[in-house]
Design a protein around this motif. Sequence first.
Motif, short mmCIF file in Angstrom:
data_model
loop_
_atom_site.label_atom_id
_atom_site.label_comp_id
_atom_site.label_asym_id
_atom_site.label_seq_id
_atom_site.Cartn_x
_atom_site.Cartn_y
_atom_site.Cartn_z
N LYS A 63 0.83 -1.21 0.00
CA LYS A 63 0.00 0.00 0.00
C LYS A 63 0.86 1.26 0.00
O LYS A 63 0.41 2.32 -0.44
N ASN A 89 -2.61 18.87 3.45
CA ASN A 89 -3.65 19.57 2.69
C ASN A 89 -3.11 20.90 2.16
O ASN A 89 -1.93 21.21 2.31
N LYS A 97 -8.36 12.41 6.30
CA LYS A 97 -9.31 12.02 5.25
C LYS A 97 -8.61 11.95 3.89
O LYS A 97 -8.84 11.03 3.10
N ALA A 98 -7.75 12.92 3.61
CA ALA A 98 -7.00 12.91 2.35
C ALA A 98 -6.03 11.74 2.30
O ALA A 98 -5.76 11.19 1.23
N ARG A 100 -6.47 8.71 3.45
CA ARG A 100 -7.18 7.48 3.05
C ARG A 100 -7.31 7.41 1.53
O ARG A 100 -7.15 6.34 0.94
N LYS A 101 -7.61 8.54 0.91
CA LYS A 101 -7.75 8.56 -0.55
C LYS A 101 -6.41 8.39 -1.23
O LYS A 101 -6.29 7.71 -2.26
N ALA A 102 -5.37 8.99 -0.67
CA ALA A 102 -4.05 8.96 -1.29
C ALA A 102 -3.47 7.56 -1.35
O ALA A 102 -2.72 7.23 -2.27
N THR A 104 -4.84 4.85 -2.11
CA THR A 104 -5.31 4.10 -3.28
C THR A 104 -5.09 4.82 -4.61
O THR A 104 -5.00 4.18 -5.65
N SER A 105 -4.99 6.17 -4.55
CA SER A 105 -4.95 6.88 -5.83
C SER A 105 -3.85 7.93 -5.97
O SER A 105 -3.58 8.37 -7.08
N ARG A 106 -3.21 8.34 -4.86
CA ARG A 106 -2.22 9.42 -4.97
C ARG A 106 -0.99 9.10 -4.12
O ARG A 106 -0.69 9.79 -3.15
#
Length: 292
Positions: A63, A89, A97-98, A100-102, A104-106
């Motif tokens: 991951k 941020n 919160k950012a 968690r997204k990062a 998988t995608s960033r």
Amino acid sequence: MRKPAGRVRLEFIEPLMPTLVDKPPDGDGWLHEVKFDGYRSQIVRDAEGTRIFTRRGLDWTSKFRDLAKAAAELDVESAIIDGEIIVLNDAGLSDFKALRKAITSRQHDLYFVAFDLLHLNGHDLRDMTLEDRREILAEMIPEGGRIQFSQALPGDAKAIFHLVDQAGLEGMVSKRRDSKYRSGNSTAWLKAKTFTIDEYELLGVEREAGKPAFALMAERGTGRYVGSAFITLNREMRERLWQRVQEQQGTAPKGMKRPATQWVKPGLIGRVKHLRGEDDLRHASLQDFREE
């Protein structure tokens, strides 16, 4: 300093966990760092490669592949580094919160903030003082990379905590300068969190004779129960709240069974003071309420 024999495979070490306190400790025997809002993690580097573990010892190398690659470029033969994986941020603050997204995608937005060194090149450093461990750690991390060193904050604890609060940071961690690294809960490290105020939907009021009254709160928009808040309203506002609860009696949300709770219909919004950086309410108090 204990030295293992040979080129053994290094294993995950249970992290030292700080104790939550209301305010940071005074005195010159402590150093203070920013408490980042991210995933507590551990980098393990040995002859077999680089691995990244979660706080509970799960192997999440896949991951955090970009961070693992950055750790593999450090100029060491072997190491175990304690730290936090974060995403910043637009305001330059760590954002959970950012994060968690990062994952998988960033991946390119991920940083590892290193704050302790448990092992280096065949040597177990946990019996060294914190200051000595951090001095070695600072020298081995180059500037400007994905792996960064957590700098100590200058000044006295009270002034630092005030600045941390004003900056909107989650809190600070204070560590005894002469402490050794011992896994598990410890008072050698203390964390003091700042408070913030947010609005939540009031689900009901829990009242029992002889006990404090609590407001049960839910996330606005989703209805997700986030916890209870101690009712600290003055007498006039408290009476007004009791009246609204009586006038707008509702039913318990699905799955919630709390016999001492008076449920209310949707439409009451509460302003709640609570610890910053938590998914659910902690150390929370109801400051005010209004009708939506």
